[in-house]
Design an enzyme around this catalytic site. Sequence first.
Site, PDB file in Angstrom:
ATOM      1  N   ILE A  13       0.836  -1.262  -0.083  1.00  0.00           N
ATOM      2  CA  ILE A  13      -0.103   0.071   0.005  1.00  0.00           C
ATOM      3  C   ILE A  13       0.902   1.206   0.030  1.00  0.00           C
ATOM      4  O   ILE A  13       0.608   2.206  -0.516  1.00  0.00           O
ATOM      5  CB  ILE A  13      -1.082  -0.037   1.068  1.00  0.00           C
ATOM      6  N   SER A  35      11.463   1.021   8.153  1.00  0.00           N
ATOM      7  CA  SER A  35      10.862  -0.525   7.674  1.00  0.00           C
ATOM      8  C   SER A  35      11.862  -1.619   7.898  1.00  0.00           C
ATOM      9  O   SER A  35      12.983  -1.295   7.900  1.00  0.00           O
ATOM     10  CB  SER A  35      10.486  -0.592   6.087  1.00  0.00           C
ATOM     11  N   ARG A  36      11.401  -2.775   8.206  1.00  0.00           N
ATOM     12  CA  ARG A  36      12.379  -3.812   8.486  1.00  0.00           C
ATOM     13  C   ARG A  36      13.066  -4.282   7.352  1.00  0.00           C
ATOM     14  O   ARG A  36      14.116  -4.808   7.143  1.00  0.00           O
ATOM     15  CB  ARG A  36      11.651  -5.064   8.942  1.00  0.00           C
ATOM     16  N   LYS A  89      -6.186   2.760   7.172  1.00  0.00           N
ATOM     17  CA  LYS A  89      -7.428   1.929   7.453  1.00  0.00           C
ATOM     18  C   LYS A  89      -7.136   0.547   7.688  1.00  0.00           C
ATOM     19  O   LYS A  89      -6.323  -0.187   7.123  1.00  0.00           O
ATOM     20  CB  LYS A  89      -8.617   2.053   6.584  1.00  0.00           C
ATOM     21  N   ASP A 167     -11.305  -6.379   6.386  1.00  0.00           N
ATOM     22  CA  ASP A 167     -10.211  -5.426   5.855  1.00  0.00           C
ATOM     23  C   ASP A 167     -10.747  -4.925   4.703  1.00  0.00           C
ATOM     24  O   ASP A 167     -10.582  -3.507   4.427  1.00  0.00           O
ATOM     25  CB  ASP A 167      -8.938  -6.103   5.501  1.00  0.00           C
TER      26      ASP A 167
END
Length: 304
Positions: A13, A35-36, A89, A167
């Site tokens: 996303i 971010s990993r 969201k 979702d």
Amino acid sequence: MSRKVCIVGVGKIARDQHVPAIDASPEWELAATVSRQGSVEGVPTFRDFDVMLLERPDIEVVSLCLPPQPRFQYARKALKAGRHVMLEKPPGQTLAEVHELERLAAEAGVTLFATWHSRMGKGVAGAKAALAGREVRAGKITWKEDVRHWHPGQEWVFEPGGLGVFDPGINALSILTEILPRPVHVVRAELDFPDGRQTPIAARVEFSRGVSMELDWLQTGPQTWDIEIEAEDGPRVALRSGGNELWVDGVRQDGSEVEEYPALYARMAELVGRGESDVDLSPLVHVADAMTLGRRNVVAAFEF
């Protein structure tokens, strides 16, 4: 002058929607990511969120694109550090989590924006205007898509807090709660849980005032994101393509030219500039009610 923003969670996303929206806006500069594994070319990347907050006091806004399960802790840290926060969201795993974030934002004097991207669909504002002042007598939501396409290998959607088929379904609910002149509430629900999974893969939900919803996460081929509303002494309104096509009495209408995520970031800039927050939890309320009232069916096991 543009505002600096950090994206946390560089996944599908973020790459598909958030980064292009930021890059296209003169109001924003993507100044860092956390971010990993993921990164954005040419943008400083941090593996540790606490380090980013410490080393980059110039970044005003944090945009959280993480799954809902870890989101509360990241949002809490950002707000306590005096940063404005955008929430993808759904805004959290639970209503109580987001209420706490609202309190923290107010205490810190910063903006909290619980975003609902489907509300920015090109036809949504027109549908709301067409239904304004009308009494709704019936409505139907049909939201069917392929989880393997939209969430490939993302096991978190079937873990507690992941919402399962809600979702995507919450996108439809975000539109419904935006366009109806008066609210509805869940009266019954039936939820299909794959054997061994913790969240549903399909659902049927009935609301007051003749509104129903059918969700399915196993549809292949063309995807279906439709909402149809019939008003007394008024028009038949249909939103298709996830809110981006508006039809009134069978005639397609012109809509907004602005895409969903650019509209979200424009709204965030407006909120920060005004020193306001925007946290509407009505779509998540419907999901919580459906989970509470839903009759559970165990269906065939699901694997990615």
